[in-house]
Motif scaffolding. Sequence first.
Motif, mmCIF file in Angstrom:
data_model
loop_
_atom_site.group_PDB
_atom_site.id
_atom_site.type_symbol
_atom_site.label_atom_id
_atom_site.label_comp_id
_atom_site.label_asym_id
_atom_site.label_seq_id
_atom_site.Cartn_x
_atom_site.Cartn_y
_atom_site.Cartn_z
ATOM 1 N N LEU A 67 0.838 -1.202 0.000
ATOM 2 C CA LEU A 67 0.000 0.000 0.000
ATOM 3 C C LEU A 67 0.869 1.248 0.000
ATOM 4 O O LEU A 67 0.615 2.206 -0.747
ATOM 5 N N ALA A 68 1.911 1.236 0.825
ATOM 6 C CA ALA A 68 2.820 2.385 0.876
ATOM 7 C C ALA A 68 3.490 2.625 -0.474
ATOM 8 O O ALA A 68 3.633 3.770 -0.917
ATOM 9 N N LEU A 69 3.880 1.548 -1.149
ATOM 10 C CA LEU A 69 4.492 1.689 -2.469
ATOM 11 C C LEU A 69 3.527 2.312 -3.468
ATOM 12 O O LEU A 69 3.909 3.190 -4.262
ATOM 13 N N SER A 70 2.285 1.868 -3.436
ATOM 14 C CA SER A 70 1.309 2.418 -4.382
ATOM 15 C C SER A 70 1.051 3.896 -4.105
ATOM 16 O O SER A 70 0.860 4.694 -5.037
ATOM 17 N N GLN A 71 1.059 4.286 -2.844
ATOM 18 C CA GLN A 71 0.893 5.703 -2.506
ATOM 19 C C GLN A 71 2.105 6.510 -2.966
ATOM 20 O O GLN A 71 1.967 7.616 -3.511
#
Length: 252
Positions: A184-188
């Motif tokens: 999720l952090a990567l996608s953000q």
Amino acid sequence: MRQKLFALASDFTATAAWSLIDAGQLDGAGKHLDRALTLAGMAQDAEMTMQVWNLRAMLARQQGEYAEAVAAAQAAQMTTVARRSPFHASLAHARTAVGHAHRGDRQAALRSLGRAEDALGKADMATPRPTWIAFYGPAELHSLTATIRDVLGEPSEAEAASYRALAALPKTYRRNRAWITARLALSQLHQGDVEEACTTSGDVFTIMNGGPLPGRMRRLLGDFQRDLITTAPSSRIAQEWADRYRTEWSTP
């Protein structure tokens, strides 16, 4: 009796391979999988055969051998158990989709992902499963969807899939929750939301609560730091993230 012993030996060998993959020690995992596949064949055990091909697809993907990852996942699709069980077929199609995505074949990736979704929709989720595949279900498929979408350059869709995965994930799956949170952090981050991404990635360590990070997760956080530096090379928050978490994510 001989076939049962071969199946048991295959299971132990495949489990050893998975431990190496999870720890990020990829060099020795392939030999274990070769042996596990031979033993599964001697046992005439389709369940074990699919387990090995599933792990082979994961290993090849992590080694950057994306054509081999697709081939292994397609071999998993061809096992007797995958042809008979929509649940197993769903996982095999999802692995195929991940391989296609990393190869840059968007159409093939989304086609395989659609097949994974259709198959899971036909599966009886109340049926007892072997331990090796018990992790799979809607949450894991959403998690794999997040990976696929992010690799295809669709981070907003990846973020949405990550949230769906977290919502569907059983509370007891701590490591899975940490993994999905890192994705999720990567996608953000890939959407340019640097501050939000850093906050989200910090939640990984909170979720793990001081427990050791598996090698796969440390590599994923390493990818996050690399992309963070690329996205915001002179950002104060990027430097603060590195200062705060470097020891935690980089220590085996």
